[in-house]
Design an enzyme around this catalytic site. Structure first.
Site, short mmCIF file in Angstrom:
data_model
loop_
_atom_site.label_atom_id
_atom_site.label_comp_id
_atom_site.label_asym_id
_atom_site.label_seq_id
_atom_site.Cartn_x
_atom_site.Cartn_y
_atom_site.Cartn_z
N ILE A 44 0.81 -1.22 -0.04
CA ILE A 44 0.12 0.06 0.27
C ILE A 44 0.68 1.21 0.03
O ILE A 44 0.70 2.17 -0.59
CB ILE A 44 -0.87 0.03 1.32
CG1 ILE A 44 -1.98 -1.19 1.08
CG2 ILE A 44 -1.75 1.31 1.18
CD1 ILE A 44 -2.73 -1.39 2.28
N CYS A 45 1.71 1.42 0.99
CA CYS A 45 2.98 2.36 1.00
C CYS A 45 3.49 2.60 -0.46
O CYS A 45 3.50 3.80 -0.94
CB CYS A 45 4.13 2.32 1.95
SG CYS A 45 3.26 2.08 3.56
N THR A 46 3.99 1.66 -1.08
CA THR A 46 4.32 1.87 -2.47
C THR A 46 3.53 2.50 -3.41
O THR A 46 3.81 3.46 -4.21
CB THR A 46 4.95 0.55 -2.97
OG1 THR A 46 6.08 0.08 -2.19
CG2 THR A 46 5.35 0.66 -4.44
#
Length: 153
Positions: A44-46
């Protein structure tokens, strides 16, 4: 408890992926989008940071500086930035672990990571937009863009 609109943004000085110290105070006079995220290289962060990379002009064209902060060490951030071709500083809140995330009210003590906190700091150092999402809850960046547009108006 995280910060709210109108609160004074806590000052910080953190090393970026190249071990260069970036201070919020040094950016005073221009708005700054501060994006906390749990971990480099996580799915999700990427996705969130790559979307931010792809839509960076929406912020920079409005004179907004973008800073992304996690509790990862600088070495991980350097590799992450290179792999994803990110064009904004990745700051390490690694040590003292999570101190800046704590100051912004977005540190998860049990997991030792930052939550998905997003803060738009105006040119005078006040919070103009604040949003906090749970670790598995991806952010919708339309709210950030609306806040930037209102600040620029």
């Amino acid at each position: 408890m995280s910060l709210s609109v109108g609160d004074r943004a806590p000052e910080f000085s953190l090393p970026d992926q190249d071990k260069q110290v970036v201070s919020l105070a040094d950016l005073r006079g221009a708005p700054v989008l501060v994006v906390f995220y749990p971990f480099a290289f996580s799915g999700i962060c990427t996705g969130e940071l790559c979307q931010l990379r792809d839509e960076l002009a929406a912020y920079t064209d409005a004179g907004v500086r973008v800073l992304a902060i996690s509790t990862d060490p600088v070495f991980s951030l350097k590799a992450f930035k290179a792999q994803e071709n990110l064009e904004f500083p990745l700051l390490s809140d690694f040590w003292p672990h999570g101190e800046v995330a704590k100051a912004y009210g977005v540190f998860n003590e049990k997991a030792g990571m930052a939550l998905r906190g997003t803060f738009l700091v105006d040119a005078d150092g006040a919070i103009a937009f604040a949003e906090v999402n749970s670790p598995g809850d991806a952010r919708q960046q339309s709210g950030w863009k609306d806040a930037v547009a209102q600040l620029a108006a």
